[in-house]
Scaffold this motif. Structure first.
Motif, PDB file in Angstrom:
ATOM      1  N   PHE A   4       1.053  -9.084   4.423  1.00  0.00           N
ATOM      2  CA  PHE A   4       1.626 -10.679   4.877  1.00  0.00           C
ATOM      3  C   PHE A   4       2.518 -10.561   6.122  1.00  0.00           C
ATOM      4  O   PHE A   4       2.472 -11.178   7.121  1.00  0.00           O
ATOM      5  N   THR A   5       3.669  -9.621   6.030  1.00  0.00           N
ATOM      6  CA  THR A   5       4.572  -9.659   7.119  1.00  0.00           C
ATOM      7  C   THR A   5       3.924  -9.241   8.426  1.00  0.00           C
ATOM      8  O   THR A   5       4.082  -9.533   9.475  1.00  0.00           O
ATOM      9  N   ALA A   6       2.961  -8.158   8.304  1.00  0.00           N
ATOM     10  CA  ALA A   6       2.362  -7.714   9.517  1.00  0.00           C
ATOM     11  C   ALA A   6       1.550  -8.772  10.264  1.00  0.00           C
ATOM     12  O   ALA A   6       1.518  -9.090  11.298  1.00  0.00           O
ATOM     13  N   SER A  54     -12.097 -12.012   6.687  1.00  0.00           N
ATOM     14  CA  SER A  54     -12.349 -10.621   7.177  1.00  0.00           C
ATOM     15  C   SER A  54     -12.352 -10.570   8.648  1.00  0.00           C
ATOM     16  O   SER A  54     -11.375 -10.015   9.466  1.00  0.00           O
ATOM     17  N   ASP A  55     -12.775 -11.660   9.343  1.00  0.00           N
ATOM     18  CA  ASP A  55     -12.846 -12.041  10.613  1.00  0.00           C
ATOM     19  C   ASP A  55     -11.362 -12.374  11.198  1.00  0.00           C
ATOM     20  O   ASP A  55     -10.897 -12.033  12.247  1.00  0.00           O
ATOM     21  N   LEU A  56     -10.698 -13.350  10.460  1.00  0.00           N
ATOM     22  CA  LEU A  56      -9.218 -13.643  10.750  1.00  0.00           C
ATOM     23  C   LEU A  56      -8.586 -12.356  10.763  1.00  0.00           C
ATOM     24  O   LEU A  56      -7.692 -12.518  11.758  1.00  0.00           O
ATOM     25  N   VAL A  62      -5.275  -6.558  11.894  1.00  0.00           N
ATOM     26  CA  VAL A  62      -4.967  -6.194  10.265  1.00  0.00           C
ATOM     27  C   VAL A  62      -6.074  -5.639   9.916  1.00  0.00           C
ATOM     28  O   VAL A  62      -7.301  -5.948   9.857  1.00  0.00           O
ATOM     29  N   GLU A  63      -5.778  -4.522   9.165  1.00  0.00           N
ATOM     30  CA  GLU A  63      -6.938  -3.940   8.109  1.00  0.00           C
ATOM     31  C   GLU A  63      -7.486  -4.853   7.448  1.00  0.00           C
ATOM     32  O   GLU A  63      -6.895  -5.780   6.836  1.00  0.00           O
ATOM     33  N   HIS A  64      -9.051  -4.789   7.184  1.00  0.00           N
ATOM     34  CA  HIS A  64      -9.601  -6.066   6.661  1.00  0.00           C
ATOM     35  C   HIS A  64     -10.887  -5.258   5.678  1.00  0.00           C
ATOM     36  O   HIS A  64     -11.720  -6.165   5.106  1.00  0.00           O
ATOM     37  N   ALA A  71      -5.371  -5.809  -1.789  1.00  0.00           N
ATOM     38  CA  ALA A  71      -3.768  -5.811  -1.821  1.00  0.00           C
ATOM     39  C   ALA A  71      -3.144  -7.041  -1.276  1.00  0.00           C
ATOM     40  O   ALA A  71      -2.250  -7.415  -1.882  1.00  0.00           O
ATOM     41  N   LEU A  72      -3.846  -7.576  -0.115  1.00  0.00           N
ATOM     42  CA  LEU A  72      -3.269  -8.869   0.466  1.00  0.00           C
ATOM     43  C   LEU A  72      -3.594 -10.123  -0.625  1.00  0.00           C
ATOM     44  O   LEU A  72      -2.355 -10.766  -0.788  1.00  0.00           O
TER      45      LEU A  72
END
Length: 112
Positions: A4-6, A54-56, A62-64, A71-72
């Motif tokens: 989330f910080t990333a 995933s597209d966002l 960011v890894e999706h 994890a997110l």
């Protein structure tokens, strides 16, 4: 650094202090217009960031993959996440609320 910080740093810049969704929302008169900001990013024209988590995440660099989304989801408060379309819709809305909470103007249909 948390996912989330990333994400918030990808939107607001490296010097942005991320407020967790449980903290009071950022009160900033210079809110980023998220829709215009994302639409102007390279690649936005072929990604469905408005409905696809995933597209966002891809748009933000960011890894999706499913493990990263799980994890997110846990980071944003999910107690159970299996990667169903309903889970992804929840994660997209929850992520948009978190971004809004950190100082972006997000259209209401993205946070529902």
């Amino acid at each position: 650094m948390s996912t989330f910080t990333a994400i918030t740093r990808a939107i607001f810049g490296d010097d942005h202090t991320t407020a967790p969704p449980s903290a009071p929302p950022v009160e900033d008169p210079q809110l980023i217009d998220l829709e215009n900001h994302f639409d102007s990013m390279p690649g936005a024209d072929h990604l469905n960031w408005r409905t696809s988590v995933s597209d966002l995440l891809e748009l933000l660099g960011v890894e999706h993959d499913p493990e990263s989304r799980a994890a997110l989801a846990r980071e944003l408060g999910a107690t159970e996440w299996t990667g169903t379309p309903e889970d992804d819709a929840w994660l997209h809305a929850r992520l948009m609320r978190g971004i809004e909470h950190n100082g972006a103007r997000v259209p209401p249909e993205f946070t529902e």
